[in-house]
Design a protein around this motif. Structure first.
Motif, short mmCIF file in Angstrom:
data_model
loop_
_atom_site.label_atom_id
_atom_site.label_comp_id
_atom_site.label_asym_id
_atom_site.label_seq_id
_atom_site.Cartn_x
_atom_site.Cartn_y
_atom_site.Cartn_z
N THR A 59 0.82 -1.21 0.00
CA THR A 59 0.00 0.00 0.00
C THR A 59 0.85 1.26 0.00
N GLY A 60 2.13 1.15 0.32
CA GLY A 60 2.98 2.34 0.41
C GLY A 60 2.73 3.17 1.65
N VAL A 61 2.01 2.59 2.60
CA VAL A 61 1.65 3.33 3.82
C VAL A 61 2.17 2.58 5.05
N PHE A 84 7.61 11.97 14.48
CA PHE A 84 7.05 11.80 13.13
C PHE A 84 7.94 12.45 12.08
N ASP A 85 8.43 13.63 12.43
CA ASP A 85 9.25 14.39 11.50
C ASP A 85 10.48 13.56 11.07
N GLN A 88 9.38 10.55 8.86
CA GLN A 88 9.04 10.96 7.49
C GLN A 88 10.27 11.25 6.65
N GLN A 95 9.20 6.96 -1.03
CA GLN A 95 7.79 7.25 -1.37
C GLN A 95 6.81 6.50 -0.47
N LEU A 96 7.22 6.33 0.78
CA LEU A 96 6.29 5.73 1.74
C LEU A 96 5.62 6.86 2.52
N ASP A 97 4.34 6.71 2.80
CA ASP A 97 3.64 7.72 3.59
C ASP A 97 3.39 7.22 4.99
N LEU A 98 3.53 8.14 5.93
CA LEU A 98 3.27 7.83 7.33
C LEU A 98 1.87 8.32 7.69
N VAL A 99 1.07 7.46 8.27
CA VAL A 99 -0.21 7.94 8.83
C VAL A 99 -0.23 7.61 10.31
N ALA A 100 -0.84 8.50 11.07
CA ALA A 100 -0.97 8.25 12.51
C ALA A 100 -2.29 7.57 12.76
N LEU A 101 -2.24 6.41 13.38
CA LEU A 101 -3.45 5.66 13.71
C LEU A 101 -3.83 6.05 15.12
N PHE A 121 -4.78 -1.31 5.28
CA PHE A 121 -4.27 -0.25 4.41
C PHE A 121 -2.81 0.12 4.67
#
Lengths: 346, 346
Positions: A59-61, A84-85, A88, A95-101, A121
């Protein structure tokens, strides 16, 4: 949403041709590729990532699980954004994205994680706020989902983890206070079964013991790890009989120092005069008077190490990050301020 | 990961039967259902949500896009965690999960959003930090992706938004300072093209004008919206010729007051004595001395309103939240502290 089917219909092409054109396959001529690309832009085509994830298993995430809720806002706020900074910075290379769950404090973290995994996801997870026994670790390990824990746990699945060196903070901080003549050293611990509480109190006992000081459970102050928690400690100290009060305090949590300072001023036990304080660095702590003697670390560097250690366990990335299974504590440095300049009455 | 195919093979059942058993369809007998369920647990089966999203067009996830990075950590930290808490309260009713989409300050927010949308793992989005012209609004509207903006913009796609009442803060705050004899009122604005800067400065000019006070561009202090930004303002004020300095200050941003206070003490212009300060409420502001006169609002309530207003535009939820397209400013209340007790030299 405009999907590949709409695009194919509009262009009077097969879905296969449109797909190959969008994916840059060599068997599509330049003219067709341009027609497809222009139409995709004009119609607002959205590639169906759900379909992609099915095919590529990727998913790249990457998800970073953290808890939210008013009683933990203090720590959650100041700490995680900087971590997080750093994470990232590393993920951007791939090209991976970080999302906070965001797991609400109202919810069971185990049930939350299971749901998040079922939604499928994210390719990998970072978990934080590890408990002494943490079912999330076994759950993820059993499902072979790549993950790293920020924080140690008694639950050991041979998984990678990073943690702060709480033992080192206890050793350096308490020894420094003892050398200044303090024998009654207070310490903060969280109310819940966060593993850091166990590690910290255990290290605190060991170091006191080595200095020939008996452990006094009244000097362990439990509360919420936020400004109000720090404020409450000051009032709890003031409510103790004078001879039972701590003459110094070790705060291994960064969110409490502002509240503790203000509380100590309110109750007439000013920091650095009546009570020696050693704390943790934070953006707010920079502005405290007197300057806080505190343990510092780069949260950005911690984030970078977390991300690289996670990638070291992920298929497709492990060769670029040949770190093996990282399991280590991150040391902190002591900044000498004026908040512990007073000596303990020996 | 163990998928439905592995499960079917192990049980010697068809994928269709296993799927119907897992989804509780009535045409599967109890014994088979139990066999499938036990094997799924034992083998660590992970339902493939990517497949589900393809079929149902629904992921059960809402993304909240926010920016990260050291220069904005101040505001990002204190504000969003509390808003998230309110958003989650509403989403929990519907088994929707909130994830924070973390756009690094190194990255173009428009490109980031396009990538996130392409990944397709969220049903709807909340965007924040709106710019005066914001391409994200057109992008999402064109693709018919349900979204709400936290913050106004000149870009108008007829979309829902909520924003803080910056005009009301300017009106109440400046009028209060003028009534105390202040004529030189400083104000903070961000460096970038965040729309709130435009709204605030425009309201500031209007209110001054109504009180017959000329706008002085030297009284607009620009900087980063964090503690260090507040600290820098104090030093900038001290560097001005005495007669050009503001005698009072309006801070519509919550992250600056701690740094401003400390800076003002350092330069010998104590808040509430040399300079009247009106600010915004925050967990840290509670501990300031003298008590900060500040605008307050419940960030949790704001989060609840955001979530309900978003659901009002989402297929399947709009009937439960018949709010139409919400476009409104949220008022703030003034808490009277002591930080603006000094009068301006008229």
């Amino acid at each position: 949403m405009v999907g590949i089917r709409d695009l194919a219909q509009r262009l009077n092409l097969s879905i296969g041709t449109v797909s190959r054109a969008l994916n840059g396959k060599p068997d599509v001529n330049e003219e067709t590729r341009k027609r497809v690309s222009d139409a995709a832009d004009a119609m607002g085509y959205v590639p169906n990532q759900a379909g992609r994830a099915l095919r590529k298993g990727s998913t790249g995430v990457v998800g970073f699980m953290m808890q939210t809720g008013s009683e933990i806002t203090g720590e959650g706020d100041m700490f995680f954004m900087s971590v997080f900074d750093g994470v990232q910075t590393v993920f951007a290379r791939h090209q991976l994205d970080l999302v906070a769950l965001l797991c609400s404090s109202q919810e069971d973290p185990d049930a939350y994680l299971q749901r998040v995994v079922a939604r499928g996801f994210a390719d990998a997870l970072i978990i934080s706020a590890t408990k002494r026994e943490d079912h999330r670790i076994d759950f993820l390990a059993n499902r072979k989902i790549p993950f790293i824990a920020l924080g140690r746990s008694e639950t050991d699945a041979g998984h990678p983890w990073l943690d702060l060196d709480f033992e080192g903070m206890a050793e350096t901080g308490i020894t420094r206070l003892v050398e200044k003549g303090h024998r009654r050293i207070g310490i903060f611990a969280p109310l819940d079964d966060a593993n850091l509480g166990f590690i910290l109190i255990s290290a605190y006992r060991d170091v006191l013991n080595r200095h020939g000081i008996d452990f006094d459970p009244d000097l362990v102050f439990r509360g919420y790890p936020n400004e109000r928690g720090g404020h409450a400690i000051a009032h709890a100290i003031a409510a103790m009989p004078k001879e039972r009060r701590p003459t110094s305090f070790l705060l291994a949590n960064e969110a409490l120092s502002l509240g503790l300072y203000n509380g100590l001023y309110e109750v007439g036990l000013p920091p650095g005069q009546a009570i020696a304080v050693i704390g943790r660095d934070s953006p707010q702590a920079h502005f405290l008077v007197p300057k806080l003697t505190c343990f510092t670390l780069s949260l950005r560097e911690l984030g970078i190490a977390l991300a690289e250690s996670l990638l070291a366990t992920m298929p497709g990335y492990e060769q670029q990050y040949p770190l093996g299974t990282v399991r280590r504590v991150v040391p902190l440095e002591l900044f000498e301020g004026q908040s512990d300049r007073n000596r303990g009455g020996a």
